[in-house]
Write a protein that holds these residues in place. Structure first.
Motif, short mmCIF file in Angstrom:
data_model
loop_
_atom_site.label_atom_id
_atom_site.label_comp_id
_atom_site.label_asym_id
_atom_site.label_seq_id
_atom_site.Cartn_x
_atom_site.Cartn_y
_atom_site.Cartn_z
N ARG A 33 0.82 -1.19 0.00
CA ARG A 33 0.00 0.00 0.00
C ARG A 33 0.86 1.25 0.00
O ARG A 33 1.75 1.39 0.82
N VAL A 34 0.60 2.11 -0.90
CA VAL A 34 1.29 3.39 -1.00
C VAL A 34 0.24 4.46 -1.20
O VAL A 34 -0.67 4.28 -2.01
N GLY A 35 0.32 5.54 -0.49
CA GLY A 35 -0.57 6.68 -0.73
C GLY A 35 -0.06 7.47 -1.92
O GLY A 35 0.65 6.94 -2.77
N GLU A 36 -0.40 8.72 -1.98
CA GLU A 36 0.08 9.59 -3.05
C GLU A 36 1.52 9.99 -2.78
O GLU A 36 1.87 10.32 -1.65
N ILE A 37 2.34 9.95 -3.81
CA ILE A 37 3.71 10.46 -3.73
C ILE A 37 3.76 11.55 -4.80
O ILE A 37 3.65 11.27 -5.99
N SER A 38 3.87 12.81 -4.35
CA SER A 38 3.72 13.91 -5.31
C SER A 38 4.58 15.12 -4.95
O SER A 38 5.18 15.17 -3.88
#
Length: 102
Positions: A70-75
Motif C-alpha cells: 500500500r502506497v498513498g500519493e507520492i507527489s
C-alpha cells in the motif's frame, strides 16, 4: 496510466502494483532512474498516484509499500535522490501520502 516521460531507467516501475496489483497514475516525469519506484506496491499491492517529478534517482522509493503493501500519493517532487524513501513501509507495509518535496 503511465505518461509524461515517467518510468525511465533500468527496472523503473517494475513491480508498480505489487503482487495483488492496482496502480494509480504515474506521470509528470516520475520514477526516473535505475530501479526508481521498483517495488512500489510490493507484496499485497496497491499504489496511489506518483506524480509531479517524484521518485527521481537510483533506487528512489524502492520498497515504498513494503511486504504487505500500500502506497498513498507520492507527489510534488517527493522521494527525490538516490535511495530516497527507499524502504518506506518495508516488512509490514503501508505508507501515507508523501508530498511537497519530502
Amino acid at each position: 496510466d503511465i505518461t509524461g516521460g515517467s518510468c525511465i531507467g533500468g527496472l523503473a516501475c517494475l513491480f508498480a502494483g505489487g503482487n495483488r496489483g492496482r496502480v494509480g497514475e504515474i506521470s509528470g516525469g516520475s520514477c526516473d532512474g535505475d530501479n526508481a519506484c521498483n517495488s512500489a506496491g510490493y507484496t499485497t499491492g496497491s499504489v496511489g498516484d506518483i506524480t509531479g517529478g517524484s521518485c527521481i534517482g537510483g533506487l528512489a522509493c524502492l520498497f515504498a509499500g513494503g511486504n504487505r503493501g500500500r502506497v498513498g500519493e507520492i507527489s510534488g517532487g517527493s522521494c527525490d535522490g538516490d535511495n530516497a524513501c527507499n524502504s518506506a513501509g518495508y516488512t509490514t507495509g503501508s505508507v501515507g501520502d508523501i508530498t511537497g518535496g519530502s
